[in-house]
Design an enzyme around this catalytic site. Structure first.
Site, PDB file in Angstrom:
ATOM      1  N   GLU A  97       0.799  -1.228   0.000  1.00 18.82           N
ATOM      2  CA  GLU A  97       0.000   0.000   0.000  1.00 18.82           C
ATOM      3  C   GLU A  97       0.833   1.281   0.000  1.00 18.82           C
ATOM      4  O   GLU A  97       0.433   2.293   0.563  1.00 18.82           O
ATOM      5  CB  GLU A  97      -1.000   0.001   1.170  1.00 18.82           C
ATOM      6  CG  GLU A  97      -2.134  -0.991   0.957  1.00 18.82           C
ATOM      7  CD  GLU A  97      -3.066  -1.077   2.139  1.00 18.82           C
ATOM      8  OE1 GLU A  97      -3.817  -0.112   2.357  1.00 18.82           O
ATOM      9  OE2 GLU A  97      -3.057  -2.110   2.833  1.00 18.82           O
TER      10      GLU A  97
ATOM     11  N   THR B 115      -0.733   2.174  -8.120  1.00 18.06           N
ATOM     12  CA  THR B 115      -1.431   3.402  -8.501  1.00 18.06           C
ATOM     13  C   THR B 115      -0.574   4.189  -9.506  1.00 18.06           C
ATOM     14  O   THR B 115      -1.064   4.628 -10.544  1.00 18.06           O
ATOM     15  CB  THR B 115      -1.718   4.273  -7.259  1.00 18.06           C
ATOM     16  OG1 THR B 115      -2.382   3.465  -6.303  1.00 18.06           O
ATOM     17  CG2 THR B 115      -2.564   5.467  -7.613  1.00 18.06           C
TER      18      THR B 115
ATOM     19  N   ARG C  84      -8.504   0.050  -4.903  1.00 15.83           N
ATOM     20  CA  ARG C  84      -7.399  -0.727  -4.370  1.00 15.83           C
ATOM     21  C   ARG C  84      -7.520  -2.185  -4.806  1.00 15.83           C
ATOM     22  O   ARG C  84      -8.545  -2.821  -4.598  1.00 15.83           O
ATOM     23  CB  ARG C  84      -7.412  -0.630  -2.844  1.00 15.83           C
ATOM     24  CG  ARG C  84      -6.647  -1.711  -2.117  1.00 15.83           C
ATOM     25  CD  ARG C  84      -5.204  -1.326  -1.892  1.00 15.83           C
ATOM     26  NE  ARG C  84      -4.455  -2.428  -1.269  1.00 15.83           N
ATOM     27  CZ  ARG C  84      -3.223  -2.747  -1.623  1.00 15.83           C
ATOM     28  NH1 ARG C  84      -2.609  -2.096  -2.584  1.00 15.83           N
ATOM     29  NH2 ARG C  84      -2.592  -3.718  -1.016  1.00 15.83           N
TER      30      ARG C  84
ATOM     31  N   ASP D 204       5.915  -3.653 -11.941  1.00 14.40           N
ATOM     32  CA  ASP D 204       5.182  -3.440 -10.684  1.00 14.40           C
ATOM     33  C   ASP D 204       5.123  -4.762  -9.931  1.00 14.40           C
ATOM     34  O   ASP D 204       4.974  -5.819 -10.530  1.00 14.40           O
ATOM     35  CB  ASP D 204       3.763  -2.951 -11.019  1.00 14.40           C
ATOM     36  CG  ASP D 204       2.939  -2.690  -9.775  1.00 14.40           C
ATOM     37  OD1 ASP D 204       3.522  -2.387  -8.717  1.00 14.40           O
ATOM     38  OD2 ASP D 204       1.690  -2.769  -9.860  1.00 14.40           O
TER      39      ASP D 204
ATOM     40  N   GLN E   2       3.611  -6.802   0.076  1.00 14.60           N
ATOM     41  CA  GLN E   2       3.556  -7.432   1.394  1.00 14.60           C
ATOM     42  C   GLN E   2       4.745  -8.374   1.576  1.00 14.60           C
ATOM     43  O   GLN E   2       5.399  -8.756   0.617  1.00 14.60           O
ATOM     44  CB  GLN E   2       2.240  -8.201   1.570  1.00 14.60           C
ATOM     45  CG  GLN E   2       1.029  -7.323   1.780  1.00 14.60           C
ATOM     46  CD  GLN E   2       0.544  -6.691   0.500  1.00 14.60           C
ATOM     47  OE1 GLN E   2       0.847  -7.176  -0.585  1.00 14.60           O
ATOM     48  NE2 GLN E   2      -0.173  -5.595   0.612  1.00 14.60           N
TER      49      GLN E   2
END
Lengths: 525, 358
Positions: B49, B54, B183, B206, B210
């Protein structure tokens, strides 16, 4: 990597829409039967959107997806799903016939528990618990829940088992705790979501898949993908909430036309010698939420009856005749619970007339509980086509009968006038009857029987009734028939609400609009 | 756990390199030969995150791929609605967890439905727009939202609730902004290529952020020509998605340390992007920044520039191996189209210049 199906105007092959419904079934026979499995010159992979569930259900595409995920570093998700499926099979094999009565071989059950327990532990260690070799990307809260369930419930009960003094109650408790979905449901749900929303959209556009589908050809592709060249809107997929609502809307009626039309997605599974009675089944799932509607299957019966539409229709709306013709369809238990007249625009949000029916389906299979089908439906007559449509679906309006299992269903009965002496009867059903064991095969058996029943039944009844008492035109006399289900009243009142409305024309226009939209989209690429 | 090391079991690494020979430099010579390459591989890295995807979506958008087309976005309806439901579910769960009652009885009813039965298809019905919005505006939910550092919630929550009237309709087609704000947790990797002039192509990669995802990063490290590392400025009061008791800033610093000091990147241009500047500025207006950083002067805590300066120092202090003159630091609001375009252009220029210097 390709992010967009590179559709150009020239590439976009759109099959001409059938302008009259009369060619829907006759053309379908030949197209489904004769379509070559090899590459078709009209075949353009970019017209298709692959369906996640279908892709996962087909071994070949699932393997390809596995390969794709390997290259893109997320294969652990699918590895996990595969292992859980293996676990499920093993669990079912081990315990499906174990009835925990006192005379069960407890030692043997215990051995089975030890085996399945160690398999479960292996999967959790590798995929779920922190530091595992193929640790999944799970939210902390979910990982924690699974860990807690495992450590405080499963492990504890497992360790407490005393090999020398095995108790049936404890054994059955641990068997239920080790059940596949109890143990892995949460992780499976999350992994499925990630695959579906993150990797799958890219896979579905990947060159890898495109090349594979091109090599497999059109027939294969149609089995796992939907044709999007006609737009998404017409390929309306059925959603669970449609089965809750008690009303029928325009969209639902349009969908009837979409289903009645021949698309190569339909597979012809039966046809009599003269092609007057056919059964089709759809390979594609038309459901978005497969979690709750996973058993839904789409079937279509197409018959040609050599009698005028009025007579064929009368055999249907006279419920006593309908019962005799289609004993499997549940008509025998049809009971009109309520009839609600249409709401006109002046009175509020316009609404079709509404027949609320309770119905129970019986099966020719011993020991099977009846299926309860509380139904809402309406009937219309399309003046343009001289066609009658009865459209309906199950709803949550009427309470489930106690001796029945609730099932889900939507259906259309369509009567087309082919000529003065011929009627085409199309019956599409989309249902999850919650059938145990091989539901698609059972549904096929049931639907095949119904297809033959309708074909034979209409002809038998009409011949019989004509002999008994006929009008001066030689038709059967319907003057004494009772409209117990209020089909004719529904048509009459709906016609009053929408005089001269042709749903079929609206549907055609909608489709053309969608087509041109897609063409402009293709142009802008 | 979470360390970026090659796990001994993972033999697929080599397999991958062989299977997709997209790089001209499979032996990992890194930037030494980069200027002769026709393809420049830029890796987007950062903890979960931090905004990698994005930015990736924005770059796709500038280059006219993916979400530019209606048809493409129609396929994303379900994801947007799923985001709405997840946000709603998390908020309702938080009210229970934090012991904050939902005030209005009708909102409590809505909350029950959200937890028990509501699914994405239901949101086609416009009546949900009103119901969900009313729930969102409930004093209890708003109080939980004010305490959102105590649970996991997407950054887009407010945006999505404010746009319910569009989303809850059977005519809904996601806008580009909707897609940018949605998201989706990235798993594995994804990449795109585009021309950057001089016959060269830039390959932007990309990845998932996590801990379990980071174990996969190592597979690309030896073919990388530049690294763009993202970290979220607004995470100073948040804990990890994958480990609730772990402070996100600590995790970001740790990951940054491991990446920037990795010997494979010694000569590779390195960009540190402080993302979510927009959210950050909003956040420090109401929340204490200094509470989380003992070394920071409390009097300056409402001044975003001072805060960012402090964060920059914190991160740069982690650099022990990498030559500082090949590190560039920038701030970013990845959800802002113009800002993303400008910052990404600067990043590109920086990388290209560094390549020429080689």
């Amino acid at each position: 990597m390709k992010f967009k199906r590179n559709k150009t105007l020239d590439e976009t092959v759109v099959s001409p829409s059938s302008s009259t419904p009369t060619n829907t079934s006759s053309s379908s026979t030949s197209s489904s039967k004769k379509r070559p499995s090899s590459v078709n010159s009209d075949f353009d992979v970019s017209n298709y959107a692959i369906v996640f569930e279908e892709m996962m259900d087909s071994k070949e595409t699932r393997d390809l997806f596995y390969e794709y995920l390997q290259l893109n570093r997320s294969v652990e998700s699918l590895m996990f799903m595969n292992q859980v499926e293996e676990y499920r099979a093993e669990y079912n094999k081990k315990f499906e016939n174990v009835i925990c009565g006192e005379n069960v071989d407890k030692k043997q059950v215990h051995t089975k528990i030890v085996e399945i327990y160690s398999k479960a532990r292996g999967i959790l260690d590798q995929f779920v618990f922190q530091g595992g070799q193929f640790e999944l990307n799970l939210a902390f809260a979910n990982k924690d829940k699974i860990r807690e369930l495992w450590e405080t419930k499963v492990c504890e009960s497992f360790e407490k088992l005393d090999k020398e003094r095995l108790e049936v109650e404890k054994l059955s408790k641990i068997i239920s705790m080790l059940e596949t979905d109890t143990l892995f449901g949460l992780a499976m749900f999350s992994v499925n979501l990630d695959l579906r929303f993150d990797q799958f959209p890219r896979f579905s556009r990947s060159e890898m898949l495109m090349k594979f589908l091109e090599s497999k050809g059109e027939r294969f592709t149609r089995a796992i993908a939907t044709d999007i060249s006609k737009g998404f809107q017409l390929d309306i997929r059925f959603k669970p909430h449609h089965l809750q609502d008690s009303t029928i809307d325009d969209k639902f009626i349009y969908f009837g036309f979409t289903l009645a039309e021949d698309t190569p997605d339909w597979e012809l599974t039966y046809s009599d010698k003269k092609n007057t009675c056919e059964l089709y089944q759809s390979k594609t799932s038309y459901v978005f939420d497969t979690e709750t509607l996973k058993g839904l299957r789409l079937s279509k019966v197409v018959t040609r009856v050599p009698y005028p539409i009025e007579e064929v229709w009368a055999c249907f709306w006279n419920i006593d005749l309908h019962k005799v013709i289609d004993p499997m369809g549940g008509a025998e238990t049809f009971k009109l619970m309520d009839y609600i007249s249409p709401v006109s625009e002046a009175e509020g949000k316009p609404n079709y007339s509404n027949q609320q029916v309770s119905c129970c389906t019986k099966f020719p299979i011993p020991f099977m509980k009846k299926r309860d089908l509380p139904i809402t439906m309406t009937a219309i007559r399309d003046p343009e086509l001289n066609m009658i449509m009865v459209a309906g679906h199950t709803c949550s309006l009427i309470e489930t009968r106690e001796d029945c299992i609730p099932a889900q269903l939507m259906f259309y009965y369509m009567f087309y006038k082919v000529s003065d002496n011929e009627t085409r009867f199309i019956h599409t059903v989309y249902t999850d009857l919650k059938l145990p064991l091989n539901p698609s095969l059972m549904l096929k058996v049931i639907m095949l029987k119904r297809a033959k029943d309708y074909k034979k039944g209409f002809e038998q009844q009409i011949t019989r009734l004509r002999k008994e008492k006929s009008t001066k035109d030689g038709l059967m006399d319907t003057s004494q028939f009772v409209d117990a289900m209020k089909y004719n009243l529904a048509i009459e009142e709906n016609t009053k609400l929408y005089p001269n409305r042709s749903w079929y024309n609206e549907w055609l226009q909608l489709r053309e609009k969608r087509l041109s939209l897609n063409m402009s989209d293709a142009k802008s690429n | 756990m979470g360390n970026i090391v090659v796990s001994p079991h993972d033999k697929e690494g080599q397999h991958h390199m062989m299977a997709t020979p997209t790089s001209n430099n499979p032996n990992g010579g890194s930037a030494a030969t980069a200027k002769n390459k026709s393809e420049i591989t830029v890796l987007l890295l950062g903890a979960g995150e931090s905004g990698k995807s994005t930015l990736f979506k924005q770059v796709q958008f500038f280059h006219g791929v993916g979400i530019t087309h209606d048809q493409e976005r129609i396929e994303l309806i379900e994801i947007v609605r799923l985001n709405v439901l997840e946000n709603a579910k998390n908020l309702v769960a938080a009210t229970q967890h934090l012991n904050i009652p939902i005030e209005q009885p009708e909102n409590r009813e809505t909350a029950k439905l959200i937890i028990n039965s509501l699914n994405t298809n239901d949101l086609e019905d416009p009546s949900w727009s009103k119901r969900l919005y009313s729930l969102w505006k409930d004093a209890g939910i708003q109080k939980a939202y004010e305490n959102r550092e105590k649970f996991q919630l997407y950054d887009s929550t407010e945006y999505l609730f404010e746009n319910l009237d569009r989303i809850c309709s059977d005519k809904y087609v996601p806008t580009v902004v909707d897609v940018i704000r949605t998201r989706t947790k990235t798993i594995g990797i994804t990449d795109m290529k585009f021309d950057v002039g001089d016959g060269k192509q830039l390959r932007l990669v990309d990845v998932g952020g996590q801990r379990n995802e980071r174990r996969k990063w190592i597979h690309f490290f030896n073919t990388v020509d530049a690294v763009v590392f993202l970290t979220s400025l607004s995470e100073f009061d948040l804990n990890l998605y994958e480990d609730n008791g772990y402070w996100r800033v600590k995790e970001s610093l740790r990951v940054f340390n491991e990446v920037v000091n990795n010997a494979l990147f010694y000569k590779v241009p390195f960009v540190l992007l402080f993302n979510k500047r927009d959210l950050f500025e909003k956040k420090i207006a109401t929340k204490s920044f200094s509470k989380y950083f003992s070394g920071f002067n409390e009097a300056e805590e409402k001044n975003p520039v001072a805060c960012i300066e402090y964060m920059t120092k914190l991160f740069l202090n982690e650099i022990t191996e990498h030559p500082l003159d090949t590190v560039s630091v920038k701030t970013l609001s990845a959800i802002d189209h113009d800002n993303s375009k400008q910052v990404f252009e600067e990043v590109k220029q920086f990388i290209m210049t560094q390549q020429h210097r080689e």
